[in-house]
Design a protein around this motif. Structure first.
Motif, PDB file in Angstrom:
ATOM      1  N   SER A 205       0.713  -1.060   0.040  1.00  0.00           N
ATOM      2  CA  SER A 205       0.034   0.043   0.031  1.00  0.00           C
ATOM      3  C   SER A 205       0.806   1.315   0.091  1.00  0.00           C
ATOM      4  O   SER A 205       0.372   2.290  -0.607  1.00  0.00           O
ATOM      5  N   GLN A 206       1.945   1.036   0.784  1.00  0.00           N
ATOM      6  CA  GLN A 206       2.802   2.359   0.611  1.00  0.00           C
ATOM      7  C   GLN A 206       3.433   2.736  -0.780  1.00  0.00           C
ATOM      8  O   GLN A 206       3.932   3.778  -1.139  1.00  0.00           O
ATOM      9  N   LEU A 208       2.548   1.523  -3.656  1.00  0.00           N
ATOM     10  CA  LEU A 208       1.727   2.176  -4.668  1.00  0.00           C
ATOM     11  C   LEU A 208       1.482   3.757  -4.575  1.00  0.00           C
ATOM     12  O   LEU A 208       1.408   4.287  -5.792  1.00  0.00           O
ATOM     13  N   GLN A 209       1.804   4.226  -3.236  1.00  0.00           N
ATOM     14  CA  GLN A 209       1.968   5.782  -3.356  1.00  0.00           C
ATOM     15  C   GLN A 209       3.163   6.390  -3.833  1.00  0.00           C
ATOM     16  O   GLN A 209       3.224   7.354  -4.526  1.00  0.00           O
ATOM     17  N   LEU A 210       4.293   5.549  -3.473  1.00  0.00           N
ATOM     18  CA  LEU A 210       5.643   6.169  -3.764  1.00  0.00           C
ATOM     19  C   LEU A 210       5.938   6.135  -5.055  1.00  0.00           C
ATOM     20  O   LEU A 210       6.802   6.807  -5.655  1.00  0.00           O
ATOM     21  N   ARG A 211       5.501   5.027  -5.714  1.00  0.00           N
ATOM     22  CA  ARG A 211       5.871   4.761  -7.287  1.00  0.00           C
ATOM     23  C   ARG A 211       5.476   5.869  -8.202  1.00  0.00           C
ATOM     24  O   ARG A 211       5.841   5.862  -9.316  1.00  0.00           O
ATOM     25  N   GLU A 212       4.397   6.933  -7.373  1.00  0.00           N
ATOM     26  CA  GLU A 212       3.891   7.828  -8.527  1.00  0.00           C
ATOM     27  C   GLU A 212       4.610   9.370  -8.257  1.00  0.00           C
ATOM     28  O   GLU A 212       4.357  10.029  -8.716  1.00  0.00           O
ATOM     29  N   ARG A 213       5.700   9.133  -7.389  1.00  0.00           N
ATOM     30  CA  ARG A 213       6.209  10.360  -6.816  1.00  0.00           C
ATOM     31  C   ARG A 213       7.295  10.801  -8.038  1.00  0.00           C
ATOM     32  O   ARG A 213       7.724   9.891  -8.979  1.00  0.00           O
TER      33      ARG A 213
END
Length: 301
Positions: A205-206, A208-213
């Motif tokens: 879950s974390q 999934l957010q970081l890969r769009e940074r």
């Protein structure tokens, strides 16, 4: 005050302000939390006693004395003896070592390696990789963990012992069965099957957010390989979750090992375990006649 370039031009030495490391900041915050420090002290004492059991234990855990069974605390036996005259303090220290071995093995294999690796892969790669890993995790999480652990240990126990004896007969490694190695291996392998799912879901879950940074997209555009992105950029940014998940599962792993041994399918003799000590001290009549048999392992657990 003069600026740094002006001071350099005047020939005066530049003063370097030393910063505080991240680990020092973390330890400083930890020291201000009394409950956390008390917990660290208790865990250090219990596991330290397990590590140093061969040096600090008054007696070997398997040494029996049938002339002095079920004695209360005395000068020779500070926490009393059990039905076979074995020293309760020594057995408790060796049981701490058993708990330490099992929890460390499960945390390193199931929590640290399997759970984090699969969580990073599922979150970063996505697609069929994510679907496959998460569906396998759903299968394991839907099963009754305790019942499955009992079935696995009960059915595979004799086979693991037979395989260990074969290893002893064909390799220079002797004394594996006597040391309790088959029990350790079977228990931590079975526990590792079920304790990776929660860690993998949190890490995924974390990620999934970081890969769009932006910095992840910049690294990919510069030609960074998936391995480099995961190890250099994603893993450091989920390290706090790894520490949190490992500390959160520490107690549940230890409790599972104790419950399995209490049912008779966990760590087997001659290895000492809190589960076996609790089983021997359970029962109303036993507790009324010799309360130390239950209180010694119960208080520690």
């Amino acid at each position: 005050r003069m600026t740094a370039p002006a001071a350099a031009a005047e020939g005066s030495p530049q003063h370097v302000v030393s910063g505080t490391s991240e680990w020092r900041l973390v330890l400083g915050r930890l020291r201000r939390k009394r409950l956390a420090m008390l917990s660290v002290a208790i865990i250090s004492v219990i596991y330290g006693a397990g590590v140093l059991a061969p040096l600090l234990a008054p007696y070997p855990s398997t040494q029996t004395n049938l002339d002095r069974p079920v004695e209360g605390p005395s000068r020779d036996h500070l926490l009393g003896t059990d039905r076979l005259g074995r020293d309760e303090l020594s057995r408790a220290m060796y049981s701490s070592r058993t708990t330490l071995i099992v929890t460390s093995a499960v945390m390193l294999s199931g929590g640290l390696i399997i759970g984090n690796t699969l969580g990073l892969l599922a979150g970063y790669r996505g697609g069929w990789v994510d679907t496959l890993i998460m569906r396998v995790g759903d299968v394991f999480s839907s099963l009754p963990a305790l019942v499955m652990l009992i079935l696995i240990n009960a059915t595979l126990g004799p086979r693991v012992v037979a395989w260990t004896r074969w290893v002893e007969g064909h390799t220079p490694f002797d004394g594996l069965v006597a040391s309790g190695f088959p029990s350790y291996m079977l228990v931590f392998s079975a526990l590792s099957l079920f304790f990776w799912v929660g860690t993998a879901r949190v890490i995924r879950s974390q990620v999934l957010q970081l890969r769009e940074r932006d910095y992840i997209m910049a690294a990919e555009s510069l030609g960074a390989s998936p391995t480099r992105v995961i190890l250099q950029h994603l893993l450091p940014n989920v390290s706090f979750l790894i520490i949190l998940s490992l500390s959160a599962t520490l107690g549940s792993i230890a409790g599972s090992e104790i419950v399995l041994t209490w049912f008779g399918v966990g760590v087997q003799p001659p290895a000492a375990s809190f589960g076996a000590m609790l089983f021997e001290g359970s029962g109303t009549r036993t507790f009324q006649a010799s309360p130390h048999l239950l209180l010694v392992p119960g208080v520690i657990v």
